[in-house]
Write a protein that holds these residues in place. Sequence first.
Motif, short mmCIF file in Angstrom:
data_model
loop_
_atom_site.label_atom_id
_atom_site.label_comp_id
_atom_site.label_asym_id
_atom_site.label_seq_id
_atom_site.Cartn_x
_atom_site.Cartn_y
_atom_site.Cartn_z
N ASP A 129 0.81 -1.22 0.00
CA ASP A 129 0.00 0.00 0.00
C ASP A 129 0.84 1.27 0.00
O ASP A 129 0.34 2.34 -0.37
CB ASP A 129 -0.92 0.02 1.24
CG ASP A 129 -1.95 -1.09 1.22
OD1 ASP A 129 -2.42 -1.44 0.11
OD2 ASP A 129 -2.26 -1.63 2.30
N ASP A 130 2.10 1.17 0.42
CA ASP A 130 2.91 2.37 0.60
C ASP A 130 4.33 2.12 0.11
O ASP A 130 5.09 1.41 0.75
CB ASP A 130 2.91 2.77 2.09
CG ASP A 130 3.52 4.14 2.33
OD1 ASP A 130 3.82 4.84 1.34
OD2 ASP A 130 3.69 4.49 3.51
N PHE A 131 4.67 2.69 -1.02
CA PHE A 131 5.99 2.48 -1.60
C PHE A 131 6.96 3.60 -1.20
O PHE A 131 6.61 4.77 -1.24
CB PHE A 131 5.93 2.44 -3.13
CG PHE A 131 5.16 1.27 -3.67
CD1 PHE A 131 5.51 -0.03 -3.31
CD2 PHE A 131 4.10 1.46 -4.53
CE1 PHE A 131 4.81 -1.12 -3.81
CE2 PHE A 131 3.39 0.38 -5.03
CZ PHE A 131 3.74 -0.91 -4.67
N LEU A 132 8.17 3.19 -0.82
CA LEU A 132 9.27 4.13 -0.71
C LEU A 132 10.06 4.13 -2.02
O LEU A 132 10.51 5.17 -2.50
CB LEU A 132 10.19 3.76 0.46
CG LEU A 132 11.42 4.65 0.63
CD1 LEU A 132 11.00 6.02 1.14
CD2 LEU A 132 12.42 4.01 1.60
N ILE A 133 10.23 2.94 -2.58
CA ILE A 133 10.97 2.76 -3.84
C ILE A 133 9.98 2.35 -4.92
O ILE A 133 9.32 1.31 -4.81
CB ILE A 133 12.07 1.68 -3.69
CG1 ILE A 133 12.96 1.97 -2.47
CG2 ILE A 133 12.88 1.60 -4.97
CD1 ILE A 133 13.74 3.26 -2.54
N GLU A 134 9.89 3.17 -5.97
CA GLU A 134 8.92 2.95 -7.03
C GLU A 134 9.61 2.85 -8.39
O GLU A 134 10.78 3.26 -8.53
CB GLU A 134 7.92 4.11 -7.08
CG GLU A 134 7.01 4.21 -5.87
CD GLU A 134 5.96 5.30 -6.07
OE1 GLU A 134 4.76 4.96 -6.06
OE2 GLU A 134 6.34 6.48 -6.23
N PRO A 135 8.89 2.35 -9.40
CA PRO A 135 9.47 2.38 -10.75
C PRO A 135 9.79 3.81 -11.17
O PRO A 135 9.00 4.73 -10.94
CB PRO A 135 8.37 1.77 -11.62
CG PRO A 135 7.55 0.95 -10.68
CD PRO A 135 7.59 1.68 -9.37
N LEU A 136 10.96 4.01 -11.77
CA LEU A 136 11.33 5.33 -12.26
C LEU A 136 10.47 5.70 -13.46
O LEU A 136 10.10 4.84 -14.26
CB LEU A 136 12.80 5.35 -12.66
CG LEU A 136 13.81 5.14 -11.53
CD1 LEU A 136 15.20 4.90 -12.12
CD2 LEU A 136 13.83 6.34 -10.60
N ALA A 137 10.14 6.99 -13.55
CA ALA A 137 9.33 7.44 -14.68
C ALA A 137 10.03 7.15 -15.99
O ALA A 137 9.40 6.83 -17.00
CB ALA A 137 9.05 8.93 -14.54
N CYS A 138 11.38 7.25 -15.97
CA CYS A 138 12.18 6.93 -17.16
C CYS A 138 13.29 5.99 -16.72
O CYS A 138 14.17 6.38 -15.95
CB CYS A 138 12.76 8.20 -17.77
SG CYS A 138 13.76 7.91 -19.24
N SER A 139 13.23 4.74 -17.14
CA SER A 139 14.20 3.75 -16.70
C SER A 139 15.62 4.20 -17.02
O SER A 139 15.90 4.75 -18.08
CB SER A 139 13.94 2.41 -17.38
OG SER A 139 14.95 1.48 -17.06
N LEU A 140 16.52 3.98 -16.05
CA LEU A 140 17.92 4.36 -16.22
C LEU A 140 18.80 3.17 -16.61
O LEU A 140 20.02 3.26 -16.54
CB LEU A 140 18.45 4.99 -14.93
CG LEU A 140 17.87 6.35 -14.57
CD1 LEU A 140 18.30 6.75 -13.17
CD2 LEU A 140 18.31 7.41 -15.57
N VAL A 141 18.17 2.08 -17.01
CA VAL A 141 18.93 0.89 -17.38
C VAL A 141 19.86 1.21 -18.55
O VAL A 141 19.42 1.61 -19.63
CB VAL A 141 18.00 -0.28 -17.73
CG1 VAL A 141 18.80 -1.45 -18.27
CG2 VAL A 141 17.18 -0.69 -16.52
#
Length: 247
Positions: A129-141
């Motif tokens: 329910d509560d994320f501290l770490i989320e998918p980046l809006a633009c992947s840095l891979v």
Amino acid sequence: MTNTAARTAQTAKLALVGDRSPNVTSHTRVPLLLDALAERDRLVLDAYWIPSQDAAADDAVRGFDAVWVLPGSPYRSEAGVLSAVRTAREEGIPFLGTCGGFQYALLEYARHVCGLTRVAHAESDPDADDFLIEPLACSLVGHEAVVRIEPGSLAQSVIGSERTVERYFCAYGPSRHLDTLRAHGLRFSGHDEDGHVRIAELAGHPFFLASLFQPELSGDGSRPHPIVRALARAAVEHAARKVPTRA
């Protein structure tokens, strides 16, 4: 290393926390970096890999002179990685977290210092329910990007500049609760050009630094990144403090 270099080398014991894999570039780079540190800087790190599942033991990283949580998330044991971070933080053991290590360093701090016990990492707990770490809006891979570093920070003193270009291989980053982490003493000392957090550090600790980018991927491994060298120096200083002085 020559016999003369070996006699003048400074040594320390390093815990490499993560699930070692030949498919993770950071992991395959580590031996090159260790050799370069010994040859170029006379900093000899006696390194031991500690799988995330083994890191859950209370004494897993005690007795080491430095802890480096390497990329390779999701780790087999989230609890093990968090335990290693907590031990290093609470017991003053020099600490470096890169990529996944950065993410889990923030997660450990949020849960155990800030009281945010329910925050989660979207990669390992996508239904939370509560994320501290989320998918980046633009992947840095596979990307390189500018990092702007706060003057007067540990990161600035280590890197020696207020601007650097660094390599990433990640798709997750911190988003929520950053003000709460700041209020409890965590310093965000590096940001990208859009203001997103890329480096974190902890004042009052001998050496506690975490980066979303991967300094271990800098160059070809023959010249360790300043952050990696700084961890090695902090490790040998920690080892020296443990040696009893003669009366």
